[in-house]
Scaffold this motif. Structure first.
Motif, PDB file in Angstrom:
ATOM      1  N   ALA A  86       0.834  -1.208   0.000  1.00 21.95           N
ATOM      2  CA  ALA A  86       0.000   0.000   0.000  1.00 21.95           C
ATOM      3  C   ALA A  86       0.866   1.254   0.000  1.00 21.95           C
ATOM      4  CB  ALA A  86      -0.919  -0.010   1.223  1.00 21.95           C
ATOM      5  N   ALA A  87       1.994   1.219   0.723  1.00 18.81           N
ATOM      6  CA  ALA A  87       2.904   2.362   0.743  1.00 18.81           C
ATOM      7  C   ALA A  87       3.518   2.590  -0.641  1.00 18.81           C
ATOM      8  CB  ALA A  87       4.002   2.145   1.778  1.00 18.81           C
ATOM      9  N   VAL A  88       3.851   1.492  -1.326  1.00 19.84           N
ATOM     10  CA  VAL A  88       4.407   1.615  -2.670  1.00 19.84           C
ATOM     11  C   VAL A  88       3.380   2.256  -3.603  1.00 19.84           C
ATOM     12  CG1 VAL A  88       5.375   0.381  -4.633  1.00 19.84           C
ATOM     13  CG2 VAL A  88       5.924  -0.361  -2.319  1.00 19.84           C
ATOM     14  N   TRP A  89       2.120   1.862  -3.463  1.00 21.24           N
ATOM     15  CA  TRP A  89       1.082   2.479  -4.296  1.00 21.24           C
ATOM     16  C   TRP A  89       1.003   3.983  -4.043  1.00 21.24           C
ATOM     17  CZ3 TRP A  89      -1.541   2.687  -8.438  1.00 21.24           C
ATOM     18  CH2 TRP A  89      -2.649   3.538  -8.527  1.00 21.24           C
ATOM     19  N   LYS A  90       1.108   4.410  -2.796  1.00 27.33           N
ATOM     20  CA  LYS A  90       1.063   5.850  -2.492  1.00 27.33           C
ATOM     21  C   LYS A  90       2.200   6.596  -3.188  1.00 27.33           C
ATOM     22  CE  LYS A  90      -1.116   5.577   2.088  1.00 27.33           C
ATOM     23  NZ  LYS A  90      -0.911   5.810   3.546  1.00 27.33           N
ATOM     24  N   ILE A  91       3.381   5.983  -3.188  1.00 29.99           N
ATOM     25  CA  ILE A  91       4.522   6.606  -3.866  1.00 29.99           C
ATOM     26  C   ILE A  91       4.243   6.711  -5.364  1.00 29.99           C
ATOM     27  CG2 ILE A  91       6.970   6.387  -4.417  1.00 29.99           C
ATOM     28  CD1 ILE A  91       7.222   4.761  -1.751  1.00 29.99           C
ATOM     29  N   HIS A  92       3.791   5.622  -5.954  1.00 31.44           N
ATOM     30  CA  HIS A  92       3.552   5.593  -7.400  1.00 31.44           C
ATOM     31  C   HIS A  92       2.404   6.502  -7.821  1.00 31.44           C
ATOM     32  CE1 HIS A  92       5.565   1.344  -7.686  1.00 31.44           C
ATOM     33  NE2 HIS A  92       6.413   2.304  -7.396  1.00 31.44           N
ATOM     34  N   ASP A  93       1.478   6.759  -6.913  1.00 32.24           N
ATOM     35  CA  ASP A  93       0.322   7.595  -7.223  1.00 32.24           C
ATOM     36  C   ASP A  93       0.606   9.079  -7.004  1.00 32.24           C
ATOM     37  OD1 ASP A  93      -2.410   7.706  -8.078  1.00 32.24           O
ATOM     38  OD2 ASP A  93      -3.021   8.119  -6.014  1.00 32.24           O
ATOM     39  N   ALA A  94       1.778   9.390  -6.478  1.00 34.78           N
ATOM     40  CA  ALA A  94       2.139  10.783  -6.198  1.00 34.78           C
ATOM     41  C   ALA A  94       2.591  11.487  -7.479  1.00 34.78           C
ATOM     42  CB  ALA A  94       3.261  10.822  -5.154  1.00 34.78           C
ATOM     43  N   PRO A  95       2.612  12.818  -7.484  1.00 38.88           N
ATOM     44  CA  PRO A  95       3.123  13.545  -8.658  1.00 38.88           C
ATOM     45  C   PRO A  95       4.555  13.145  -8.984  1.00 38.88           C
ATOM     46  CG  PRO A  95       1.977  15.043  -7.172  1.00 38.88           C
ATOM     47  CD  PRO A  95       2.087  13.729  -6.445  1.00 38.88           C
ATOM     48  N   ALA A 173      15.766   7.542  -6.317  1.00 36.18           N
ATOM     49  CA  ALA A 173      14.395   7.916  -6.681  1.00 36.18           C
ATOM     50  C   ALA A 173      14.394   8.670  -8.014  1.00 36.18           C
ATOM     51  CB  ALA A 173      13.784   8.789  -5.587  1.00 36.18           C
ATOM     52  N   ALA A 174      13.356   8.405  -8.801  1.00 32.11           N
ATOM     53  CA  ALA A 174      13.271   9.028 -10.125  1.00 32.11           C
ATOM     54  C   ALA A 174      11.930   8.673 -10.755  1.00 32.11           C
ATOM     55  CB  ALA A 174      14.411   8.531 -11.017  1.00 32.11           C
ATOM     56  N   ARG A 175      11.726   9.159 -11.964  1.00 27.71           N
ATOM     57  CA  ARG A 175      10.611   8.676 -12.773  1.00 27.71           C
ATOM     58  C   ARG A 175      11.003   7.299 -13.315  1.00 27.71           C
ATOM     59  NH1 ARG A 175       8.645  13.930 -16.316  1.00 27.71           N
ATOM     60  NH2 ARG A 175       8.909  15.480 -14.652  1.00 27.71           N
ATOM     61  N   GLY A 176      10.150   6.315 -13.104  1.00 26.04           N
ATOM     62  CA  GLY A 176      10.530   4.976 -13.531  1.00 26.04           C
ATOM     63  C   GLY A 176       9.357   4.035 -13.661  1.00 26.04           C
ATOM     64  N   ASP A 177       9.681   2.760 -13.786  1.00 28.41           N
ATOM     65  CA  ASP A 177       8.693   1.702 -13.963  1.00 28.41           C
ATOM     66  C   ASP A 177       8.187   1.234 -12.597  1.00 28.41           C
ATOM     67  OD1 ASP A 177       7.157  -0.447 -14.749  1.00 28.41           O
ATOM     68  OD2 ASP A 177       8.849  -1.683 -15.397  1.00 28.41           O
ATOM     69  N   ALA A 178       6.889   1.313 -12.388  1.00 24.52           N
ATOM     70  CA  ALA A 178       6.298   0.887 -11.119  1.00 24.52           C
ATOM     71  C   ALA A 178       6.645  -0.566 -10.802  1.00 24.52           C
ATOM     72  CB  ALA A 178       4.775   1.054 -11.172  1.00 24.52           C
ATOM     73  N   LEU A 179       6.696  -1.406 -11.831  1.00 24.88           N
ATOM     74  CA  LEU A 179       6.935  -2.831 -11.591  1.00 24.88           C
ATOM     75  C   LEU A 179       8.373  -3.102 -11.154  1.00 24.88           C
ATOM     76  CD1 LEU A 179       4.793  -4.600 -14.331  1.00 24.88           C
ATOM     77  CD2 LEU A 179       4.146  -3.621 -12.127  1.00 24.88           C
ATOM     78  N   ASP A 195       0.952 -10.977  -1.039  1.00 24.04           N
ATOM     79  CA  ASP A 195       0.653 -10.031   0.039  1.00 24.04           C
ATOM     80  C   ASP A 195       0.914  -8.597  -0.410  1.00 24.04           C
ATOM     81  OD1 ASP A 195       0.113 -12.173   1.816  1.00 24.04           O
ATOM     82  OD2 ASP A 195       2.250 -12.349   2.284  1.00 24.04           O
ATOM     83  N   VAL A 196       2.059  -8.385  -1.055  1.00 19.52           N
ATOM     84  CA  VAL A 196       2.404  -7.038  -1.519  1.00 19.52           C
ATOM     85  C   VAL A 196       1.374  -6.534  -2.523  1.00 19.52           C
ATOM     86  CG1 VAL A 196       4.079  -5.714  -2.872  1.00 19.52           C
ATOM     87  CG2 VAL A 196       4.867  -7.226  -1.039  1.00 19.52           C
ATOM     88  N   LEU A 197       0.983  -7.391  -3.469  1.00 18.35           N
ATOM     89  CA  LEU A 197       0.033  -6.963  -4.495  1.00 18.35           C
ATOM     90  C   LEU A 197      -1.366  -6.766  -3.922  1.00 18.35           C
ATOM     91  CD1 LEU A 197       1.188  -9.004  -7.613  1.00 18.35           C
ATOM     92  CD2 LEU A 197       1.820  -6.683  -6.889  1.00 18.35           C
ATOM     93  N   ASP A 198      -1.712  -7.515  -2.868  1.00 16.53           N
ATOM     94  CA  ASP A 198      -2.987  -7.267  -2.189  1.00 16.53           C
ATOM     95  C   ASP A 198      -3.007  -5.842  -1.641  1.00 16.53           C
ATOM     96  OD1 ASP A 198      -3.986  -9.766  -2.713  1.00 16.53           O
ATOM     97  OD2 ASP A 198      -3.544 -10.601  -0.729  1.00 16.53           O
ATOM     98  N   ASP A 203      -4.121  -4.274 -10.450  1.00 14.49           N
ATOM     99  CA  ASP A 203      -3.636  -5.403 -11.237  1.00 14.49           C
ATOM    100  C   ASP A 203      -2.319  -5.038 -11.923  1.00 14.49           C
ATOM    101  OD1 ASP A 203      -5.753  -7.014 -10.575  1.00 14.49           O
ATOM    102  OD2 ASP A 203      -6.944  -6.476 -12.341  1.00 14.49           O
ATOM    103  N   VAL A 204      -1.358  -5.946 -11.855  1.00 16.77           N
ATOM    104  CA  VAL A 204      -0.069  -5.741 -12.516  1.00 16.77           C
ATOM    105  C   VAL A 204       0.312  -7.021 -13.239  1.00 16.77           C
ATOM    106  CG1 VAL A 204       0.691  -4.085 -10.758  1.00 16.77           C
ATOM    107  CG2 VAL A 204       1.304  -6.505 -10.529  1.00 16.77           C
ATOM    108  N   ASP A 205       1.272  -6.912 -14.140  1.00 16.15           N
ATOM    109  CA  ASP A 205       1.760  -8.057 -14.905  1.00 16.15           C
ATOM    110  C   ASP A 205       2.859  -8.753 -14.083  1.00 16.15           C
ATOM    111  OD1 ASP A 205       2.920  -9.852 -16.683  1.00 16.15           O
ATOM    112  OD2 ASP A 205       2.602  -8.532 -18.410  1.00 16.15           O
ATOM    113  N   ARG A 206       2.532  -9.877 -13.498  1.00 14.11           N
ATOM    114  CA  ARG A 206       3.480 -10.591 -12.654  1.00 14.11           C
ATOM    115  C   ARG A 206       4.694 -11.087 -13.438  1.00 14.11           C
ATOM    116  NH1 ARG A 206       0.949 -13.014  -7.732  1.00 14.11           N
ATOM    117  NH2 ARG A 206      -1.033 -11.942  -7.436  1.00 14.11           N
ATOM    118  N   GLU A 207       4.497 -11.404 -14.708  1.00 19.66           N
ATOM    119  CA  GLU A 207       5.631 -11.867 -15.501  1.00 19.66           C
ATOM    120  C   GLU A 207       6.670 -10.769 -15.675  1.00 19.66           C
ATOM    121  OE1 GLU A 207       6.251 -15.047 -16.276  1.00 19.66           O
ATOM    122  OE2 GLU A 207       4.473 -15.318 -15.012  1.00 19.66           O
ATOM    123  N   VAL A 208       6.235  -9.522 -15.754  1.00 24.64           N
ATOM    124  CA  VAL A 208       7.195  -8.420 -15.853  1.00 24.64           C
ATOM    125  C   VAL A 208       7.932  -8.248 -14.524  1.00 24.64           C
ATOM    126  CG1 VAL A 208       7.484  -5.943 -16.251  1.00 24.64           C
ATOM    127  CG2 VAL A 208       5.915  -7.265 -17.678  1.00 24.64           C
TER     128      VAL A 208
END
Length: 245
Positions: A86-95, A173-179, A195-198, A203-208
């Motif tokens: 959930a913390a990672v999502w907050k980072i990725h959802d930020a400007p 830290a930078a602009r990058g790929d969330a995965l 657990d992390v993805l919950d 939804d993300v591509d697990r193969e990536v």
């Protein structure tokens, strides 16, 4: 008198702990600039900057314990891993941060260079390197940039019970790929990916993500060996690469 503890030290940077203060010494002040600005922008708990006198940055310790440490079993609960997601999502959802991130072409070139070095020096069996390179190349696709931590190892995420209390070490830290962030967080801890993805909630591509596990491990080996770290330690990079076979 507080004990002085060497947290990490190599020819690029060193971190010392004195009581509840961390002193980070870095010859490249660009990394320190990024770290300070990224912590100010991040929408999650980060260390307090106490003072800065180049080449030293002093930050306060964050409460809690590491989510994990590569090569060691994690004692954190599934809920704590979900909280990290959930913390990672907050980072990725930020400007987006105002500075750019790694270029796809540069990552591809680094992969070629490191695989050639691994083969030339017979560090690992040829089929292991070749197979993991094939897997890693799946990460080399266009992505929508997000605010990424860039080096989101489990020992950079601190938890207390089921709560994230701090995320440290923002110099990449930078602009990058969330995965990529999700892959680094779960590298060596595949059993906690669900657990992390919950907690991440999207939804993300697990193969990536699995491709980034191979990429991260292949790119890291030469640096680790050259800086006194052992990627052959059980549960670390060599085992990650073998698991892809």
């Amino acid at each position: 008198m507080a004990e002085v503890k060497v947290v990490v030290a190599h020819d690029e940077r060193a971190t010392l702990r004195v009581g509840d203060v961390f002193l980070k010494v870095d010859g490249d002040q660009t990394r320190t600039d990024v770290e300070v600005e990224a912590m100010a922008l991040a929408p999650v708990p980060t260390p307090e900057v106490l003072w800065r006198r180049p080449p030293v940055l002093a930050i306060a310790a964050v409460p809690g314990t590491e989510l994990g440490h590569l090569g060691r079993p994690s004692t954190a609960s599934p809920a704590a891993w979900a909280a990290a997601g959930a913390a990672v999502w907050k980072i990725h959802d930020a400007p987006l941060p105002p500075w750019p991130g790694p270029r796809l072409d540069d990552i591809a070139a680094d992969l070629e260079t490191e695989c050639e070095w691994l083969l030339a020096n017979a560090v690992l069996p040829t089929d292991l390197i070749t197979r993991n390179r094939e897997i890693a190349e799946s990460a080399l696709r266009p992505w929508t940039p997000v605010f990424t931590h860039g080096d989101l190892q489990t020992n950079h995420v601190f938890v207390d019970g089921d709560e994230v209390t701090g995320v440290i070490d923002w110099s990449e830290a930078a602009r990058g790929d969330a995965l990529h962030d999700l892959a680094v967080l779960t590298l060596g801890y595949e059993q906690h990916l669900d657990d992390v993805l919950d907690g991440y909630g999207t939804d993300v591509d697990r193969e990536v993500i699995r491709a980034w596990w191979s990429m991260r491990s292949l790119l890291a080996v030469r640096w680790l060996l050259g800086h006194g770290f052992d990627p052959s330690t059980p549960g670390c990079e060599f085992d990650v690469l073998r698991s892809r076979m």
